[in-house]
Design a protein around this motif. Structure first.
Motif, PDB file in Angstrom:
ATOM      1  N   UNK A 158       8.372   8.047   3.895  1.00 37.34           N
ATOM      2  CA  UNK A 158       9.143   8.057   2.646  1.00 37.34           C
ATOM      3  C   UNK A 158       8.736   9.228   1.752  1.00 37.34           C
ATOM      4  N   UNK A 159       7.414   9.546   1.722  1.00 38.86           N
ATOM      5  CA  UNK A 159       6.906  10.543   0.777  1.00 38.86           C
ATOM      6  C   UNK A 159       7.569  11.902   0.952  1.00 38.86           C
ATOM      7  N   UNK A 189       0.840  -1.213   0.000  1.00 40.81           N
ATOM      8  CA  UNK A 189       0.000   0.000   0.000  1.00 40.81           C
ATOM      9  C   UNK A 189       0.866   1.252   0.000  1.00 40.81           C
ATOM     10  N   UNK A 190       1.936   1.210   0.782  1.00 48.20           N
ATOM     11  CA  UNK A 190       2.837   2.373   0.826  1.00 48.20           C
ATOM     12  C   UNK A 190       3.493   2.591  -0.532  1.00 48.20           C
ATOM     13  N   UNK A 191       3.873   1.524  -1.184  1.00 51.09           N
ATOM     14  CA  UNK A 191       4.494   1.662  -2.518  1.00 51.09           C
ATOM     15  C   UNK A 191       3.457   2.154  -3.522  1.00 51.09           C
ATOM     16  N   UNK A 192       2.204   1.702  -3.377  1.00 46.43           N
ATOM     17  CA  UNK A 192       1.107   2.182  -4.236  1.00 46.43           C
ATOM     18  C   UNK A 192       0.950   3.684  -4.113  1.00 46.43           C
ATOM     19  N   UNK A 193       0.975   4.158  -2.869  1.00 47.35           N
ATOM     20  CA  UNK A 193       0.820   5.593  -2.618  1.00 47.35           C
ATOM     21  C   UNK A 193       1.977   6.369  -3.226  1.00 47.35           C
ATOM     22  N   UNK A 235      14.195  -2.443   8.301  1.00 47.11           N
ATOM     23  CA  UNK A 235      14.197  -2.377   6.837  1.00 47.11           C
ATOM     24  C   UNK A 235      15.120  -1.241   6.409  1.00 47.11           C
ATOM     25  N   UNK A 236      15.801  -1.458   5.277  1.00 41.60           N
ATOM     26  CA  UNK A 236      16.670  -0.400   4.733  1.00 41.60           C
ATOM     27  C   UNK A 236      16.050   0.098   3.418  1.00 41.60           C
ATOM     28  N   UNK A 237      15.791   1.407   3.368  1.00 42.12           N
ATOM     29  CA  UNK A 237      15.193   2.026   2.172  1.00 42.12           C
ATOM     30  C   UNK A 237      16.181   3.078   1.658  1.00 42.12           C
TER      31      UNK A 237
END
Length: 986
Positions: A875-876, A833-837, A908-910
């Motif tokens: 992230x955004x 969902x986060x990637x979708x956003x 997690x690493x982003x």
């Protein structure tokens, strides 16, 4: 002349060359009984009353039942130990033939290896003895004139006697080398009194002065007695008794004085002399009262029970019961080496007895004999009628009467005028209470005859097997068969008074007085019948009789009870009528298979496999034995041997206590013990035997005293041995412990509750801060500038007649708004969902910037498969910075790349990379929006800190240049954040 004298003494007292054969007064111990050797040199009784024997095979400790042997393997310096003695400290000293010395103390043997000062106690020959002076110095000496003094500090000083003499002595002149020490003592002035083979001397050690006391008394052996008395065996003058001021008295001795090994004066004033090859003599008032044919006799000792011990060179050890001196015994050799089977007494005639082959009469201490023809053997019936007719016979076979019995004094034979043989089976012969009627009976018939004129004719037959018959207190004949009957008027009547004993055997019966009778039932129980009422006498005895009762006798209110081994004496059995305990005690001696007992002229005659024993009743009043002495063998605690320096045992917690005890008893009487654990038991437990092993386990906390006492049947109870046992409570059994535990537990619970509350409060605070930060993040994402620009883009599409694009843009914008609003409902969002956003946001911004950049999102396959949740709205804002501060001002086309990968098991690493102008150039173009950008980054950092606390994992954000060598360096952001697998973990 000496030989004649010895023979005369032996004949008088019934003792000849075989006096020790089957003698109940004398016990013989050899290697078969546990001795390590039959060569026993010397004996000693220590202060605990244990006996010690020295031998050529080590030393032996003895308690009357068990031998404990010690040899070189146990610490002795030599197995050949010739002397043994205890000092005032309780050390048992062993003098070895090789001149070394050991001592035994606290169950340990000390030698030159573990006790160095013993190496200094080494002379030219083995030590003869030692004496302790007033300073508690122990002085050891040998016959070579060496004197070793051991002081209380274990310092050894050596001196040589007669060393400083420089003048001639009577008889020997200057030839001092021939002086041989026999004994040393000290005078009141601390001068040494030296008893030697050349005379008696006095030496002042400090001054070195020698004084001659007596050159006529040439001492071969010196034996101290009580009251400063010495018995000296001389080389030429026999035995001399030396008392105060060296007064001397000759002691007549019938043997060869040169063969004397030891002289002992016992507690009763009897003088015992052990003479090698000639046996042991006992003298009283300078007259021989006993002679014992003990070959190779060496040492003598009287123990605390008055027994006399004799050691021998090759035949072990003998112990002689002191009562033998006031009693008498004819051994088996007087009866053709056979047992004495039966006794019979008749006033004026003496004591008659038989074995299987002959008849004997003991009269005036002379034994007369009459051998019986083989056709009348074996003899087991004996009776003397009033007319001097002797009846002999074989049970249930035949009898023979001998008329006009006479004695031949010269030949010591029994003669008669006539004899008559009758084939009449007889089981037993009894008299009525008047003594005029004699009754003979067998298994199925009864016969009566006149005691003064015996004849055997009429008999009465019955239909039951007769067990026994007797005359009761009313002079009625009682028949004990399957039932009990009275014989009246030539017929049997059931005896209702004895119906309780129907089916049993009345082994013996006694009439105590006109109203009292005593019955022996099956040899197990004695019942007193008094005025038609029965009393269980056996149950009233204070000492249990554990063997079958063979015979009972009664005279002058004294009851004698006989078993196969013991004779018990009860002085007042009628006490049972009053309900009192009845005291019973055995004789000090034990017999080998007692066959018969009679009382004649205040003397007890006992027939046994040992022969004939004669005990005056007057000597029984002195028959009070010394109680046994209890001692502790070992203590095992929880299956481990416990070292016990004293009688005090202290334990904690779980316990299993095994106690092993013994007692010291040198007489043959049976031993009785009783014990009680005070604090846990209120009654004494009684048993028999000299050894006792007990186990106590799981005793509760507290103080206990284990008490053990022993007694012989003819002695008082010993002083109780007491062992204090303290069971300490474990830590958890102390009240204070639980008080502390409760306080600590309360404190711990309070602390836990406090910490839980603090933790909950902190978590709530973190959650609250996260919510605040999430709201601020949402505000950052939903800021008016973004919304205004997005609406402006829609307007622009409409003005350019791009309605379809405006609709698409509006749809994407609405979807993004809906996604942002949904994200506010949960702190964690599904990764997809986060990637979708993010894609939706990218598409909106890409259209606004007229497709000035491209983007790429990479996801690790494992993350896609696992389906994880990550914090939302982090992230955004970073992506927005990349677009508007890195790509928007870029002249060429831009690129943004986002990659997702696992950092740890919980994080997690982003990585967000762009090829924009970089952080430095973007700062140059900054405007008022930079404050909003800075605030957004602060919100992200704060959220990451809070998430790290909540999920207990590492978080962080790192900024760096993506292409440091290019003019447009770009920006690289590494973001570390937590993830979860289920929304329930929030």
């Amino acid at each position: 002349m000496k030989i004649v004298y010895i023979f005369f003494i032996a004949c008088i007292f019934g003792y000849s060359g075989n006096t020790l054969a089957q003698n109940p007064y004398i016990h013989h111990y050899t290697t078969l009984d546990g001795l390590p050797s039959n060569t026993i040199y010397q004996m000693c009784q220590d202060s605990h009353k244990f006996l010690w024997f020295s031998s050529d095979a080590g030393v032996v400790k003895f308690d009357g039942s068990n031998f404990t042997c010690y040899r070189k393997k146990d610490g002795l310096s030599s197995n050949d130990v010739v002397r043994i003695k205890e000092d005032s400290k309780g050390r048992i000293w062993f003098f070895n033939y090789n001149a070394t010395v050991n001592f035994f103390y606290n169950n340990k043997i000390y030698n030159g290896k573990n006790t160095p000062f013993l190496n200094s106690l080494f002379g030219m020959g083995f030590f003869l003895d030692f004496f302790t002076d007033s300073s508690q110095t122990i002085n050891f000496y040998n016959w070579q004139k060496e004197l070793f003094s051991l002081d209380t500090n274990n310092k050894v000083t050596k001196r040589l006697l007669f060393r400083n003499i420089n003048y001639k002595l009577p008889l020997i002149g200057n030839n001092y080398d021939i002086i041989r020490i026999s004994y040393l003592s000290k005078s009141l002035l601390d001068d040494l009194i030296i008893w030697t083979g050349t005379g008696i001397y006095k030496e002042n050690i400090l001054q070195g002065r020698i004084t001659v006391l007596d050159t006529n008394l040439r001492c071969k052996g010196v034996f101290p007695a009580k009251n400063k008395t010495y018995y000296v065996n001389t080389y030429y003058d026999g035995i001399i008794k030396v008392t105060g001021n060296f007064r001397q008295e000759d002691i007549p001795f019938p043997g060869d004085s040169q063969k004397i090994r030891t002289i002992l004066e016992d507690s009763e004033g009897f003088l015992w002399i052990a003479s090698f090859d000639e046996g042991v003599y006992c003298l009283k008032n300078n007259k021989v009262v006993r002679h014992f044919n003990i070959k190779n006799a060496q040492g003598l000792l009287q123990d605390h029970e008055q027994n006399i011990w004799v050691s021998t060179e090759s035949d072990g050890v003998y112990v002689i019961n002191h009562d033998l001196l006031t009693q008498n015994h004819f051994d088996r050799t007087n009866f053709d080496n056979s047992s004495v089977n039966q006794l019979c007494e008749f006033p004026g005639s003496g004591i008659w007895c038989i074995n299987t082959k002959a008849t004997y009469l003991l009269k005036a201490n002379v034994l007369y004999t009459m051998f019986i023809p083989s056709n009348l053997q074996p003899l087991n019936l004996l009776y003397l009628f009033r007319d001097n007719t002797l009846l002999l016979g074989t049970l249930s076979n035949r009898i023979c009467t001998f008329k006009n019995i006479r004695l031949n004094v010269a030949s010591k034979e029994i003669t008669y005028s006539k004899r008559f043989i009758y084939i009449i089976p007889i089981k037993k012969i009894i008299d009525d209470r008047t003594g005029l009627i004699t009754t003979l009976f067998d298994q199925g018939k009864i016969m009566f005859t006149n005691s003064s004129n015996p004849s055997f004719g009429y008999n009465y037959r019955i239909n039951e097997r007769i067990n026994n018959a007797y005359y009761n207190a009313n002079n009625e004949l009682v028949i004990n068969a399957k039932r009990n009957y009275l014989y009246r008027n030539h017929q049997l009547e059931r005896y209702s008074e004895l119906s309780r004993f129907n089916g049993t055997m009345i082994s013996n019966h006694l009439v105590l007085n006109d109203s009292s009778e005593l019955l022996n039932i099956d040899g197990d129980s004695l019942y007193l019948l008094k005025n038609h009422k029965f009393y269980n006498l056996t149950a009233a005895f204070d000492t249990p009789i554990d063997k079958q009762i063979k015979k009972i006798l009664y005279k002058n209110s004294t009851l004698y009870v006989t078993t196969l081994k013991d004779i018990f004496v009860c002085y007042n059995p009628l006490k049972v009528i009053l309900g009192h305990s009845v005291h019973i005690e055995p004789l000090k001696i034990r017999f080998n298979n007692v066959t018969d007992v009679v009382i004649y002229k205040d003397t007890l005659y006992i027939a046994s496999d040992d022969g004939l024993t004669i005990i005056p009743e007057s000597s029984l009043s002195k028959n009070i034995a010394v109680p046994p002495i209890p001692y502790l063998n070992s203590i095992t605690v929880n299956d481990k041997l416990y070292s016990l320096p004293d009688y005090n045992l202290k334990l904690t917690g779980k316990n299993k206590i095994q106690l092993s005890f013994g007692c010291i008893s040198y007489s043959s009487s049976s031993v009785i013990y009783s014990y009680m654990l005070a604090g846990a038991e209120s009654k004494w437990t009684i048993g028999t035997g000299s050894g006792i092993n007990l186990v106590y386990q799981n005793l509760r906390k507290g103080n206990y005293v284990f008490k053990l006492r022993f007694r012989k049947s003819n002695s008082e109870w010993s002083k109780p041995l007491e062992l204090a046992i303290t069971i300490k409570p474990t830590l958890v059994e102390y009240p204070a412990f639980w008080a502390v535990v409760i306080l600590l537990a309360g404190g711990l619970i309070f602390l836990i509750i406090y910490l839980i509350r603090i933790g909950k409060r902190k978590r709530e605070e973190v959650d609250h801060q996260l919510i605040v930060m999430e709201q601020k993040a949402l505000q950052s994402m939903m800021n008016p500038h973004f919304i205004f620009n997005s609406l402006g883009s829609i307007q622009n599409f409409l003005l350019k007649n791009k309605g379809s694009e405006a609709v698409i843009y509006l749809s994407q914008f609405a979807q993004l708004i809906r996604q942002n609003l949904n994200a506010i409902n949960t702190p964690m969002i599904f990764l997809e969902d986060e990637i979708d956003r993010l894609r939706n946001y990218f598409e909106l911004e890409k259209k606004r910037l007229d497709y000035k950049f491209d983007y790429k999102i990479e996801i690790n396959n494992k993350l896609e498969e696992d389906g994880i949740f990550i914090p939302s709205m982090i992230i955004q804002p970073i992506v927005e910075n990349s677009i508007w501060h890195g790509i928007a001002t870029l002249e060429q086309r831009g690129t943004i790349k986002i990659s997702f990968s696992t950092y740890t098991s919980k994080s997690l690493k982003i990585v967000i990379e762009d090829n924009g102008i970089g952080m430095k150039k973007s700062m140059e173009y900054s405007d008022k929006t930079s404050q909003r950008q800075h605030l957004g980054m602060q919100i992200i950092k704060k959220r990451l800190e809070l998430l790290s606390k909540k999920y207990k994992t590492e978080t962080g954000i790192i900024y760096s240049e993506c292409f440091p060598d290019h003019s447009n360096t770009g920006t690289k952001v590494e973001l570390i954040m937590p993830f979860i697998y289920s929304i329930n973990e929030i």
